[in-house]
Design a protein around this motif. Structure first.
Motif, PDB file in Angstrom:
ATOM      1  N   ALA A 330       0.822  -1.217   0.000  1.00 52.94           N
ATOM      2  CA  ALA A 330       0.000   0.000   0.000  1.00 52.94           C
ATOM      3  C   ALA A 330       0.853   1.264   0.000  1.00 52.94           C
ATOM      4  O   ALA A 330       0.600   2.201  -0.770  1.00 52.94           O
ATOM      5  CB  ALA A 330      -0.928  -0.006   1.212  1.00 52.94           C
ATOM      6  N   ALA A 331       1.857   1.298   0.859  1.00 52.23           N
ATOM      7  CA  ALA A 331       2.590   2.547   1.104  1.00 52.23           C
ATOM      8  C   ALA A 331       3.632   2.878   0.043  1.00 52.23           C
ATOM      9  O   ALA A 331       4.017   4.039  -0.104  1.00 52.23           O
ATOM     10  CB  ALA A 331       3.269   2.480   2.472  1.00 52.23           C
ATOM     11  N   PHE A 332       4.071   1.882  -0.727  1.00 49.34           N
ATOM     12  CA  PHE A 332       5.167   2.119  -1.675  1.00 49.34           C
ATOM     13  C   PHE A 332       4.672   2.444  -3.083  1.00 49.34           C
ATOM     14  O   PHE A 332       5.423   2.338  -4.050  1.00 49.34           O
ATOM     15  CB  PHE A 332       6.093   0.893  -1.732  1.00 49.34           C
ATOM     16  N   HIS A 333       3.423   2.868  -3.210  1.00 44.70           N
ATOM     17  CA  HIS A 333       2.859   3.084  -4.552  1.00 44.70           C
ATOM     18  C   HIS A 333       3.430   4.312  -5.261  1.00 44.70           C
ATOM     19  O   HIS A 333       3.164   4.514  -6.448  1.00 44.70           O
ATOM     20  CB  HIS A 333       1.327   3.170  -4.486  1.00 44.70           C
ATOM     21  N   HIS A 334       4.207   5.125  -4.559  1.00 43.05           N
ATOM     22  CA  HIS A 334       4.875   6.258  -5.208  1.00 43.05           C
ATOM     23  C   HIS A 334       6.393   6.064  -5.300  1.00 43.05           C
ATOM     24  O   HIS A 334       7.115   7.002  -5.648  1.00 43.05           O
ATOM     25  CB  HIS A 334       4.567   7.565  -4.474  1.00 43.05           C
TER      26      HIS A 334
END
Length: 411
Positions: A330-334
């Motif tokens: 979820a958190a590494f999508h950027h």
């Protein structure tokens, strides 16, 4: 899908309560961990009635999520009002609306006991002068407990800590016994908190450890339908934060799961990536709408604040036990393969396939969805842009190609 996913659902509710607290802090100046403090006060009061086991778990869950419809209420009812009017309405009017929305939303959560009308009536007064004019004997016990706990925490937030605050709370409860609060709940509060020292833990944050000691973080097993309902519940809270991205999280979740199935992921990993998609922007709850909804180019300072949302997602989801894999997806999508993404500047060697999928799907969803200031791009144009990003070393070229194939006949 027959395989089932095991989730720390109470921990996920606690994480979500933190995100909701960010909204309340923005609008009505209630400090963080409001939801957890309400949960702690509630379960301490519950000892008066000897509430235990599944009932106690469900009371804690309701308390953590008592304001679950806050973003929806603001979006649907107050979007034309100023923040000042929002504050006034939240404290004086229309509280029944966020209760109605919240009651409907909470049906997606798999409670073990009957919690009907707990969220709906959590602002009712014992004497029948509340939003729905229900008297105390018509209101579920859990709703009465949460109402008192919610009010006391707000008072504590406004009056500070120490003996002066405690004395004010005591006087307030006694003054409003059989008015705002029923005598039973007032007695339960004084049974749980006998003096100021017993209440002081709420201001020094030691209460959180005590909360999780009383409410064990037991993982529960959910089938695909239940898992999807839970994911959609949290995604809805996130998406209502801004009308600019009103279905973004759901869209990412649906497309990520569809794509994962397309490339052969098993059902457990499809469920995980759906949940990651639903939660990937939960960190945006900590970013002001003046930034989220700015149609013009962000300033460097604004963009820096916007980028923080991915880090907040990581921080918020870190509260959930055994959730590291879904948290990272979820958190590494950027993050970018060339190491120039955020929040951590991960390199290609540090990014696994699901994390790369999430990055591409997030871009695909953002480019193809309509927003108030722009029409969504076509599938073909979006894929051209993804291919260009792949050539520049931002995203995975193989995934970009497969996205073109996967969604080509659909969008």
């Amino acid at each position: 899908m027959k395989e089932e996913l095991s989730i720390d659902i109470i921990g996920l509710a606690g994480a979500c309560s933190y995100a909701l607290d960010c909204i309340e802090a923005e609008l009505v100046n209630i400090k963080n961990k409001h939801g957890k403090r309400v949960a702690y006060i509630s379960i301490c009061m519950a000892e008066y009635w000897k509430i235990q086991g599944d009932e106690l778990q469900d009371l804690a869950m309701c308390a953590l999520l008592h304001d679950n419809a806050l973003t929806q209420y603001i979006s649907e009812e107050l979007k034309k009002d100023s923040v000042i009017h929002c504050k006034k309405d939240l404290s004086e009017k229309k509280t029944n609306l966020h209760c109605i929305y919240g009651e409907k939303n909470i049906t997606k959560i798999p409670f073990k006991t009957d919690v009907s009308n707990v969220i709906l009536y959590h602002h009712e007064h014992a004497d029948g002068t509340g939003p729905f004019q229900k008297k105390w004997n018509e209101i579920p016990l859990f709703a009465r407990i949460i109402h008192l706990a919610d009010t006391i925490d707000i008072i504590g937030n406004n009056t500070g800590s120490g003996n002066n605050s405690w004395n004010f709370i005591c006087q307030y409860l006694l003054k409003n016994r059989d008015g705002l609060f029923d005598s039973e709940c007032v007695n339960a509060f004084f049974h749980a908190f006998t003096h100021s020292e017993s209440f002081i833990c709420l201001s020094d944050n030691s209460f959180e450890m005590k909360l999780w000691e009383i409410i064990p973080r037991q993982k529960r097993v959910f089938d695909w339908k239940t898992c999807k309902n839970v994911a959609d519940f949290f995604a809805k809270i996130v998406d209502y934060k801004s009308s600019f991205t009103s279905r973004h999280s759901i869209g990412v979740a649906e497309k990520a799961a569809f794509f994962a199935q397309y490339i052969g992921y098993d059902s457990i990993n499809v469920q995980k990536i759906y949940l990651a998609g639903a939660l990937h922007d939960i960190g945006k709850m900590a970013v002001g709408n003046e930034i989220l909804e700015k149609p013009d180019k962000l300033t460097d300072d604004e963009f820096s604040k916007m980028k923080n949302h991915a880090g907040y997602t990581y921080l918020i989801l870190s509260e959930v036990n055994d959730f590291e894999e879904i948290r990272d997806w979820a958190a590494f999508h950027h993050e970018k393969l060339n190491g120039k993404g955020y929040p951590f500047g991960k390199t290609a060697a540090e990014l696994n396939e699901p994390e790369r999928i999430m990055a591409c799907i997030d871009i695909y969803q953002a480019l193809t969805e309509d927003r108030p200031y722009k029409k969504g791009l076509s599938h073909e144009k979006t894929c051209e842009m993804l291919d260009d990003m792949a050539q520049k070393g931002f995203v995975d070229s193989d995934i970009s190609k497969k996205i073109r194939e996967c969604f080509g006949g659909i969008y």
